[in-house]
Design an enzyme around this catalytic site. Sequence first.
Site, PDB file in Angstrom:
ATOM      1  N   TYR A 268       5.191  -0.499   1.740  1.00  0.00           N
ATOM      2  CA  TYR A 268       4.600   0.153   3.089  1.00  0.00           C
ATOM      3  C   TYR A 268       4.416  -0.634   4.107  1.00  0.00           C
ATOM      4  CZ  TYR A 268       0.518   2.616   5.439  1.00  0.00           C
ATOM      5  OH  TYR A 268       0.038   3.373   6.203  1.00  0.00           O
TER       6      TYR A 268
ATOM      7  N   LYS B 203       6.161   0.190   7.883  1.00  0.00           N
ATOM      8  CA  LYS B 203       5.568   0.186   9.001  1.00  0.00           C
ATOM      9  C   LYS B 203       5.940  -0.653  10.030  1.00  0.00           C
ATOM     10  CE  LYS B 203       2.636   3.719   7.829  1.00  0.00           C
ATOM     11  NZ  LYS B 203       2.813   5.002   8.707  1.00  0.00           N
TER      12      LYS B 203
HETATM   13  P1  NAD Z   1      -2.577  12.266   3.757  1.00  0.00           P
HETATM   14  O1  NAD Z   1      -2.157  12.048   2.381  1.00  0.00           O
HETATM   15  O2  NAD Z   1      -3.867  12.665   3.938  1.00  0.00           O
HETATM   16  O3  NAD Z   1      -1.474  12.985   4.446  1.00  0.00           O
HETATM   17  C1  NAD Z   1       0.009  12.849   4.227  1.00  0.00           C
HETATM   18  C2  NAD Z   1       0.654  14.091   4.453  1.00  0.00           C
HETATM   19  O4  NAD Z   1       2.194  13.904   4.363  1.00  0.00           O
HETATM   20  C3  NAD Z   1       0.178  15.060   3.226  1.00  0.00           C
HETATM   21  O5  NAD Z   1       0.134  16.293   3.825  1.00  0.00           O
HETATM   22  C4  NAD Z   1       1.629  14.870   2.519  1.00  0.00           C
HETATM   23  O6  NAD Z   1       1.981  16.129   1.800  1.00  0.00           O
HETATM   24  C5  NAD Z   1       2.742  14.775   3.743  1.00  0.00           C
HETATM   25  N1  NAD Z   1       4.062  14.219   3.117  1.00  0.00           N
HETATM   26  C6  NAD Z   1       4.034  13.255   2.096  1.00  0.00           C
HETATM   27  N2  NAD Z   1       5.592  13.131   1.902  1.00  0.00           N
HETATM   28  C7  NAD Z   1       6.210  14.050   2.977  1.00  0.00           C
HETATM   29  C8  NAD Z   1       7.404  14.272   2.936  1.00  0.00           C
HETATM   30  N3  NAD Z   1       8.502  13.512   2.317  1.00  0.00           N
HETATM   31  N4  NAD Z   1       7.828  15.284   3.959  1.00  0.00           N
HETATM   32  C9  NAD Z   1       6.668  15.815   4.769  1.00  0.00           C
HETATM   33  N5  NAD Z   1       5.356  15.716   4.622  1.00  0.00           N
HETATM   34  C10 NAD Z   1       5.148  14.684   3.561  1.00  0.00           C
HETATM   35  O7  NAD Z   1      -2.480  10.801   4.450  1.00  0.00           O
HETATM   36  P2  NAD Z   1      -3.028  10.031   5.751  1.00  0.00           P
HETATM   37  O8  NAD Z   1      -3.857   9.005   5.487  1.00  0.00           O
HETATM   38  O9  NAD Z   1      -3.392  11.222   6.746  1.00  0.00           O
HETATM   39  O10 NAD Z   1      -1.539   9.473   6.533  1.00  0.00           O
HETATM   40  C11 NAD Z   1      -0.760   9.891   7.503  1.00  0.00           C
HETATM   41  C12 NAD Z   1      -0.146   8.799   7.985  1.00  0.00           C
HETATM   42  O11 NAD Z   1      -0.796   7.913   8.545  1.00  0.00           O
HETATM   43  C13 NAD Z   1       0.788   8.027   7.123  1.00  0.00           C
HETATM   44  O12 NAD Z   1       1.945   7.858   7.855  1.00  0.00           O
HETATM   45  C14 NAD Z   1       0.139   6.770   6.847  1.00  0.00           C
HETATM   46  O13 NAD Z   1       0.790   5.680   6.453  1.00  0.00           O
HETATM   47  C15 NAD Z   1      -0.748   6.513   8.295  1.00  0.00           C
HETATM   48  N6  NAD Z   1      -1.973   5.820   7.985  1.00  0.00           N
HETATM   49  C16 NAD Z   1      -2.890   5.906   7.311  1.00  0.00           C
HETATM   50  C17 NAD Z   1      -3.971   5.261   7.352  1.00  0.00           C
HETATM   51  C18 NAD Z   1      -5.195   5.598   6.529  1.00  0.00           C
HETATM   52  O14 NAD Z   1      -6.092   4.615   6.407  1.00  0.00           O
HETATM   53  N7  NAD Z   1      -5.505   6.783   5.976  1.00  0.00           N
HETATM   54  C19 NAD Z   1      -4.029   4.106   8.127  1.00  0.00           C
HETATM   55  C20 NAD Z   1      -2.960   3.794   8.868  1.00  0.00           C
HETATM   56  C21 NAD Z   1      -1.761   4.555   8.991  1.00  0.00           C
END
Ligand code: NAD
Length: 259
Positions: free
Chosen positions: A154, A158
Site C-alpha cells: 500500500y 501510494k
Molecule cells: P472502501 O473499501 O470503503 O471503498 C473502496 C471501494 O473501491 C469499494 O467500493 C470497492 O468495491 C472498490 N474497489 C475495490 N477494488 C476495485 C477495483 N479493482 N475496481 C473498482 N473498484 C474497486 O475504502 P475507502 O476507505 O473509501 O478507500 C477509498 C480510497 O481512499 C482508497 O484508494 C484508499 O486507499 C484511500 N484512502 C483511504 C483512507 C481511509 O482511512 N479510509 C485513508 C487514505 C486513503
Amino acid sequence: MQLADQAAIVTGAGSGIGRAIALAFAREGASVGVADINAASAQKVAAEIEATGGRAIALAMDVTDEAMVNAGVEKVVDRFGRLDAMVANAGIQIVHPIEEFPYEEFRRVVDIHLGGSFLLTKAAVKHMYPRRSGSLIYMGSVHSHEASPLKSAYVAAKHAILGLARTMAKEGGRHGVRSNVICPGFVRTPLVEKQIPEQARDLGISEEDVVSRVMLGRTVDGEFTTLEDVADIAVFLAGFGSSALTGQSMTASHGWYMG
Ligand code: NAD
C-alpha cells in the site's frame, strides 16, 4: 453550485470515500459516473443521486481491466457529453509483514491503486485534451508520504501515485489539464474497519490501541478525518479555476503528516 454543468467519473464510488465524493459532486451540480467493481453498490449510489434530483450513471468497472475502464469513460462522455474531472479512488488494503506477504497480493494492491490510476488517466485525458480543460484527482494517503509497518504494498503504491500525478501535471499542463493528489489520514470506512482486528493480531496489541496509538497517535487531536473533509477537498480541486494549482498533494490528516 461549484460544479454546475460539469461531468465527472469516480472509481470505487460504491463505498466510503468514493461514494462521499460522488454524492458531493452531484450536490454541486456535476453529472457523475459512479464506477465500482461491485456493480450493485455502484447502482445504489447512482440511484441515491438520482433520487435527490442529480444526474448519475452506474458503471460496473474493475479498474485493472483496461477495456472496462475505457468503456466506462466512454459511457460517461456518451451520456453527459463531456468529462471535466476524474477521481482515481478505487482501492484495497492488505497488510502482512513482508516475509509473509504473498507476491500475488502485493501485485493486486499495486495494480488496483497504481495501475487503476494509470488506466483511468489514459482514458480520461483523451476527452480532456481536445477541450483544453480537466481535473485529474488521485486518491493518495498520508501513506503517500509516510510509511507504516505491514503496509509495504500500500505504501509503495501510494508513493508511486505522487509520481504519476506529478508527471501528469507536466504532461497535462500543455493541454490545460490539472493533476493533484488528495492525501487523507485515517477515515472510518470499511477499508479501515477491516484493518483494526488485522493489525491488532499482527502487532500483538488491543484493537483500542490500534485506533488510539497506530491510527491516531500522531494526529494533533486524536480525531479521524471524515468523509466530508475528503469530499470537500475533491470538490475544491475539481472546481479550481486555473492551472496555478497542479502537481500538488493536499493532506487532510489532523496534523499527522505536515508536508
Ligand atoms: P472502501 O473499501 O470503503 O471503498 C473502496 C471501494 O473501491 C469499494 O467500493 C470497492 O468495491 C472498490 N474497489 C475495490 N477494488 C476495485 C477495483 N479493482 N475496481 C473498482 N473498484 C474497486 O475504502 P475507502 O476507505 O473509501 O478507500 C477509498 C480510497 O481512499 C482508497 O484508494 C484508499 O486507499 C484511500 N484512502 C483511504 C483512507 C481511509 O482511512 N479510509 C485513508 C487514505 C486513503
